[in-house]
Design a protein around this motif. Structure first.
Motif, short mmCIF file in Angstrom:
data_model
loop_
_atom_site.label_atom_id
_atom_site.label_comp_id
_atom_site.label_asym_id
_atom_site.label_seq_id
_atom_site.Cartn_x
_atom_site.Cartn_y
_atom_site.Cartn_z
N ASP A 159 0.81 -1.22 0.00
CA ASP A 159 0.00 0.00 0.00
C ASP A 159 0.84 1.27 0.00
O ASP A 159 0.57 2.20 -0.74
N CYS A 160 1.88 1.31 0.86
CA CYS A 160 2.64 2.56 0.98
C CYS A 160 4.07 2.45 0.47
O CYS A 160 4.75 3.45 0.30
N GLY A 161 4.57 1.22 0.24
CA GLY A 161 5.90 1.03 -0.31
C GLY A 161 7.02 1.00 0.70
O GLY A 161 8.17 0.77 0.35
N THR A 162 6.71 1.21 1.96
CA THR A 162 7.73 1.22 3.01
C THR A 162 8.25 -0.20 3.25
O THR A 162 7.48 -1.15 3.30
N LEU A 163 9.57 -0.34 3.41
CA LEU A 163 10.15 -1.63 3.79
C LEU A 163 9.92 -1.82 5.28
O LEU A 163 10.43 -1.05 6.10
N VAL A 164 9.14 -2.83 5.62
CA VAL A 164 8.72 -3.05 7.00
C VAL A 164 9.40 -4.30 7.55
O VAL A 164 9.33 -5.36 6.93
N PRO A 165 10.06 -4.18 8.72
CA PRO A 165 10.64 -5.38 9.34
C PRO A 165 9.51 -6.28 9.87
O PRO A 165 8.59 -5.80 10.52
N THR A 166 9.58 -7.55 9.54
CA THR A 166 8.55 -8.48 10.00
C THR A 166 9.14 -9.88 10.15
O THR A 166 10.13 -10.21 9.50
N GLU A 167 8.54 -10.66 11.01
CA GLU A 167 9.03 -12.01 11.24
C GLU A 167 8.31 -13.04 10.37
O GLU A 167 8.79 -14.14 10.20
N THR A 168 7.15 -12.67 9.84
CA THR A 168 6.40 -13.58 8.96
C THR A 168 5.94 -12.83 7.72
O THR A 168 5.94 -11.60 7.69
N LEU A 169 5.53 -13.57 6.71
CA LEU A 169 4.98 -12.96 5.51
C LEU A 169 3.46 -12.88 5.56
O LEU A 169 2.82 -12.45 4.62
N GLU A 170 2.87 -13.27 6.67
CA GLU A 170 1.42 -13.29 6.80
C GLU A 170 0.83 -11.91 7.03
O GLU A 170 -0.14 -11.52 6.41
N THR A 171 1.40 -11.17 7.98
CA THR A 171 0.88 -9.84 8.31
C THR A 171 2.05 -8.89 8.57
O THR A 171 3.14 -9.32 8.93
N LEU A 172 1.79 -7.62 8.37
CA LEU A 172 2.80 -6.61 8.65
C LEU A 172 2.47 -5.92 9.97
O LEU A 172 1.30 -5.70 10.27
N PRO A 173 3.49 -5.56 10.73
CA PRO A 173 3.23 -4.80 11.95
C PRO A 173 2.79 -3.38 11.61
O PRO A 173 2.95 -2.93 10.47
N ALA A 174 2.28 -2.68 12.58
CA ALA A 174 1.87 -1.29 12.38
C ALA A 174 3.08 -0.46 11.94
O ALA A 174 4.16 -0.59 12.50
N HIS A 175 2.89 0.37 10.91
CA HIS A 175 3.99 1.18 10.41
C HIS A 175 3.50 2.52 9.83
O HIS A 175 4.11 3.08 8.93
N ASN A 176 2.39 3.02 10.37
CA ASN A 176 1.83 4.31 9.95
C ASN A 176 1.48 4.35 8.47
O ASN A 176 1.61 5.37 7.81
N CYS A 177 1.02 3.23 7.95
CA CYS A 177 0.69 3.12 6.54
C CYS A 177 -0.36 4.15 6.12
O CYS A 177 -0.20 4.82 5.09
N THR A 178 -1.41 4.29 6.89
CA THR A 178 -2.49 5.22 6.53
C THR A 178 -1.96 6.64 6.48
O THR A 178 -2.27 7.40 5.56
N ALA A 179 -1.15 7.03 7.46
CA ALA A 179 -0.59 8.38 7.49
C ALA A 179 0.34 8.60 6.30
O ALA A 179 0.34 9.68 5.69
N ARG A 180 1.12 7.59 5.94
CA ARG A 180 2.03 7.71 4.79
C ARG A 180 1.24 7.88 3.50
O ARG A 180 1.60 8.70 2.65
N GLN A 181 0.17 7.11 3.34
CA GLN A 181 -0.65 7.22 2.13
C GLN A 181 -1.31 8.60 2.06
O GLN A 181 -1.37 9.21 0.99
N ARG A 182 -1.81 9.09 3.18
CA ARG A 182 -2.44 10.41 3.22
C ARG A 182 -1.43 11.48 2.83
O ARG A 182 -1.72 12.37 2.03
N ALA A 183 -0.23 11.40 3.38
CA ALA A 183 0.81 12.38 3.08
C ALA A 183 1.19 12.32 1.60
O ALA A 183 1.38 13.36 0.96
#
Length: 71
Positions: free
Chosen positions: A34-58
């Protein structure tokens, strides 16, 4: 679109997915689709919170401002 092109498109899509998985295995990060940010995660199932909505709005606000200055 002919069959050959559909097959090539599918192979390209699968290669991109494999590249993302390989990169995640190496780095522990995966890009948010959605936002293109490289997010550190331990699984490929879900991403942790990373302010995606705020990044998309900006990003939308920046794009709107860019379009306004182009006119």
């Amino acid at each position: 679109m002919d069959v050959g092109q559909r097959v090539l498109d599918r192979l390209h899509e699968e290669a991109l997915i494999e590249n993302e998985e390989r990169d995640w295995f190496r780095t522990g990060r995966i890009p948010c689709s959605d936002c293109g940010t490289l997010v550190p995660t331990e699984t490929l199932e879900t991403l942790p919170a990373h302010n995606c909505t705020a990044r998309q709005r900006a990003r939308r606000q920046r794009e709107a401002a860019d379009r306004a200055t182009e006119k």
